[in-house]
Design a protein around this motif. Structure first.
Motif, PDB file in Angstrom:
ATOM      1  N   GLY A  57      42.329  33.712  38.705  1.00  0.00           N
ATOM      2  CA  GLY A  57      41.263  34.612  38.273  1.00  0.00           C
ATOM      3  C   GLY A  57      41.020  35.737  39.258  1.00  0.00           C
ATOM      4  N   THR A  58      41.031  35.414  40.543  1.00  0.00           N
ATOM      5  CA  THR A  58      40.835  36.431  41.575  1.00  0.00           C
ATOM      6  C   THR A  58      41.961  37.451  41.551  1.00  0.00           C
ATOM      7  OG1 THR A  58      39.617  34.913  43.011  1.00  0.00           O
ATOM      8  CG2 THR A  58      40.633  36.834  44.052  1.00  0.00           C
ATOM      9  N   ARG A  59      43.195  36.974  41.382  1.00  0.00           N
ATOM     10  CA  ARG A  59      44.342  37.884  41.349  1.00  0.00           C
ATOM     11  C   ARG A  59      44.263  38.819  40.150  1.00  0.00           C
ATOM     12  NH1 ARG A  59      47.191  33.111  42.625  1.00  0.00           N
ATOM     13  NH2 ARG A  59      48.088  33.038  40.519  1.00  0.00           N
ATOM     14  N   ARG A  60      43.830  38.306  39.005  1.00  0.00           N
ATOM     15  CA  ARG A  60      43.706  39.162  37.816  1.00  0.00           C
ATOM     16  C   ARG A  60      42.650  40.244  38.023  1.00  0.00           C
ATOM     17  NH1 ARG A  60      44.438  34.229  34.932  1.00  0.00           N
ATOM     18  NH2 ARG A  60      42.179  33.973  34.776  1.00  0.00           N
ATOM     19  N   ARG A  61      41.512  39.868  38.595  1.00  0.00           N
ATOM     20  CA  ARG A  61      40.462  40.853  38.843  1.00  0.00           C
ATOM     21  C   ARG A  61      40.916  41.885  39.868  1.00  0.00           C
ATOM     22  NH1 ARG A  61      37.377  36.108  38.220  1.00  0.00           N
ATOM     23  NH2 ARG A  61      37.439  35.668  40.461  1.00  0.00           N
ATOM     24  N   ALA A  62      41.587  41.424  40.910  1.00  0.00           N
ATOM     25  CA  ALA A  62      42.080  42.351  41.930  1.00  0.00           C
ATOM     26  C   ALA A  62      43.111  43.302  41.338  1.00  0.00           C
ATOM     27  CB  ALA A  62      42.687  41.567  43.096  1.00  0.00           C
ATOM     28  N   ALA A  65      42.968  47.372  41.194  1.00  0.00           N
ATOM     29  CA  ALA A  65      44.054  48.163  41.758  1.00  0.00           C
ATOM     30  C   ALA A  65      44.633  49.129  40.730  1.00  0.00           C
ATOM     31  CB  ALA A  65      45.145  47.244  42.294  1.00  0.00           C
ATOM     32  N   VAL A  66      44.771  48.675  39.484  1.00  0.00           N
ATOM     33  CA  VAL A  66      45.290  49.550  38.434  1.00  0.00           C
ATOM     34  C   VAL A  66      44.326  50.706  38.174  1.00  0.00           C
ATOM     35  CG1 VAL A  66      45.827  49.683  35.970  1.00  0.00           C
ATOM     36  CG2 VAL A  66      46.709  47.779  37.330  1.00  0.00           C
ATOM     37  N   GLY A  67      43.034  50.400  38.073  1.00  0.00           N
ATOM     38  CA  GLY A  67      42.052  51.463  37.888  1.00  0.00           C
ATOM     39  C   GLY A  67      42.061  52.444  39.044  1.00  0.00           C
ATOM     40  N   TYR A  68      42.222  51.917  40.242  1.00  0.00           N
ATOM     41  CA  TYR A  68      42.241  52.738  41.460  1.00  0.00           C
ATOM     42  C   TYR A  68      43.415  53.699  41.454  1.00  0.00           C
ATOM     43  CZ  TYR A  68      41.857  53.460  46.568  1.00  0.00           C
ATOM     44  OH  TYR A  68      41.703  53.980  47.822  1.00  0.00           O
ATOM     45  N   LEU A  75      44.857  47.840  48.337  1.00  0.00           N
ATOM     46  CA  LEU A  75      43.530  47.561  47.797  1.00  0.00           C
ATOM     47  C   LEU A  75      43.518  46.220  47.063  1.00  0.00           C
ATOM     48  CD1 LEU A  75      40.629  48.503  47.381  1.00  0.00           C
ATOM     49  CD2 LEU A  75      41.370  49.597  45.260  1.00  0.00           C
ATOM     50  N   TYR A  76      44.610  45.919  46.377  1.00  0.00           N
ATOM     51  CA  TYR A  76      44.716  44.616  45.714  1.00  0.00           C
ATOM     52  C   TYR A  76      44.511  43.487  46.722  1.00  0.00           C
ATOM     53  CZ  TYR A  76      47.034  40.488  43.793  1.00  0.00           C
ATOM     54  OH  TYR A  76      47.319  39.208  43.400  1.00  0.00           O
ATOM     55  N   GLY A  77      45.200  43.568  47.854  1.00  0.00           N
ATOM     56  CA  GLY A  77      45.043  42.555  48.893  1.00  0.00           C
ATOM     57  C   GLY A  77      43.641  42.522  49.463  1.00  0.00           C
ATOM     58  N   ALA A  78      43.035  43.715  49.607  1.00  0.00           N
ATOM     59  CA  ALA A  78      41.686  43.781  50.152  1.00  0.00           C
ATOM     60  C   ALA A  78      40.675  43.132  49.211  1.00  0.00           C
ATOM     61  CB  ALA A  78      41.301  45.238  50.417  1.00  0.00           C
ATOM     62  N   ASP A 110      41.022  39.383  49.394  1.00  0.00           N
ATOM     63  CA  ASP A 110      40.421  38.916  50.644  1.00  0.00           C
ATOM     64  C   ASP A 110      38.903  38.931  50.553  1.00  0.00           C
ATOM     65  OD1 ASP A 110      40.302  38.017  53.240  1.00  0.00           O
ATOM     66  OD2 ASP A 110      40.499  40.006  54.129  1.00  0.00           O
ATOM     67  N   ALA A 111      38.350  40.006  49.961  1.00  0.00           N
ATOM     68  CA  ALA A 111      36.898  40.118  49.846  1.00  0.00           C
ATOM     69  C   ALA A 111      36.324  39.046  48.934  1.00  0.00           C
ATOM     70  CB  ALA A 111      36.521  41.501  49.325  1.00  0.00           C
ATOM     71  N   ALA A 112      37.069  38.702  47.879  1.00  0.00           N
ATOM     72  CA  ALA A 112      36.573  37.690  46.944  1.00  0.00           C
ATOM     73  C   ALA A 112      36.382  36.341  47.630  1.00  0.00           C
ATOM     74  CB  ALA A 112      37.539  37.541  45.772  1.00  0.00           C
ATOM     75  N   SER A 113      37.200  36.061  48.632  1.00  0.00           N
ATOM     76  CA  SER A 113      37.063  34.795  49.349  1.00  0.00           C
ATOM     77  C   SER A 113      35.814  34.768  50.218  1.00  0.00           C
ATOM     78  CB  SER A 113      38.304  34.552  50.214  1.00  0.00           C
ATOM     79  OG  SER A 113      38.393  35.511  51.250  1.00  0.00           O
ATOM     80  N   ALA A 114      35.252  35.959  50.486  1.00  0.00           N
ATOM     81  CA  ALA A 114      34.047  36.041  51.312  1.00  0.00           C
ATOM     82  C   ALA A 114      32.776  36.079  50.468  1.00  0.00           C
ATOM     83  CB  ALA A 114      34.116  37.273  52.204  1.00  0.00           C
ATOM     84  N   GLY A 115      32.920  36.011  49.142  1.00  0.00           N
ATOM     85  CA  GLY A 115      31.758  36.012  48.270  1.00  0.00           C
ATOM     86  C   GLY A 115      31.198  37.403  48.048  1.00  0.00           C
ATOM     87  N   VAL A 116      29.952  37.466  47.578  1.00  0.00           N
ATOM     88  CA  VAL A 116      29.315  38.730  47.223  1.00  0.00           C
ATOM     89  C   VAL A 116      29.217  39.666  48.414  1.00  0.00           C
ATOM     90  CG1 VAL A 116      27.200  39.797  46.364  1.00  0.00           C
ATOM     91  CG2 VAL A 116      28.016  37.659  45.347  1.00  0.00           C
TER      92      VAL A 116
END
Length: 225
Positions: free
Chosen positions: A76-81, A85-88, A149-152, A155-161
């Motif tokens: 799920g995190t990878r899909r959102r990232a 990234a695509v929008g970016y 940005l995808y990787g970022a 990474d950010a998702a693992s840190a929560g909100v």
């Protein structure tokens, strides 16, 4: 009986001999391409920096794809990232002049613009309403930014909100969009003409290099983790 395992020291901690050999090969290929371009075309080397800027974009993007590894995350995190990234990259393409409204009174079709290596050869696609100028430097450069940005985001998702808010309040994510908007003002409908003149490519190259560094290392992001 004990055995000693050699550990990398000095420059080997950052780059290996194989990396140096590959880099030397790439540079030699690019040098040969530059020499061939100016020898086989009527172009003159009036702005060496313009050619260098294009090669910086290409080479830095290749380094990103070869060395950067995004953190692992759940599906799920990878899909959102990926969606972010695509929008970016689409925003970068629009504001950076890669895609946009076709210039008036132009004929739809596909052609190749013989620009210096790095910027060219550029594929120019005109479908009547919209047009795209696919320069290697821009295509690879913006793809590298989206990959970082995808990787970022993962990474950010693992840190929560807090991590997500920290990521998107970081200038390293918004800077290339603003820089792309400035480049689009220079290019606009006559993007290839502007590219040949090398207008504005020094500042945009600097911003690209800094943005890659910020998205890769993200200084200050750990404060939000």
């Amino acid at each position: 009986m004990s055995t000693n395992t050699a550990s990398p020291t000095g420059i080997d901690r950052f780059v290996t001999r194989r990396d140096l050999l590959v880099a030397a090969l790439v540079v030699n290929i690019e040098l040969a391409a530059v020499i061939a371009y100016f020898a086989l075309t009527t172009a003159s080397l009036t702005s060496p920096l313009f050619t260098l800027y294009g090669l910086i974009w290409v080479n830095l993007a290749l380094v990103v794809f070869a060395r950067y590894r995004p953190p692992a995350g759940d599906a799920g995190t990878r899909r959102r990232a990926l969606a972010v990234a695509v929008g970016y990259v689409l925003l970068l393409a629009v504001f950076g002049g890669v895609v946009g409204v076709a210039p008036p009174r132009t004929t739809p079709g596909v052609e190749v613009a013989l620009l210096p290596p790095g910027w060219g050869p550029a594929l120019v696609v005109n479908v009547g309403v919209a047009a795209a100028v696919l320069m290697p430097a821009k295509v690879l450069g913006y793809a590298a930014l989206a990959y970082l940005l995808y990787g970022a985001v993962v990474d950010a998702a693992s840190a929560g909100v807090a991590g997500v808010l920290g990521l998107f309040s970081c200038v390293s994510c918004s800077l290339p969009i603003l820089a792309g908007a400035a480049t689009a003002v220079v290019g606009g409908g006559g993007f290839v003409v502007a590219a040949v003149g090398g207008l504005g490519y020094g500042p945009s190259t600097l911003v690209f290099v800094v943005t890659v560094a910020l998205l890769w290392w993200r200084p200050g992001f750990d404060l939000f983790r």
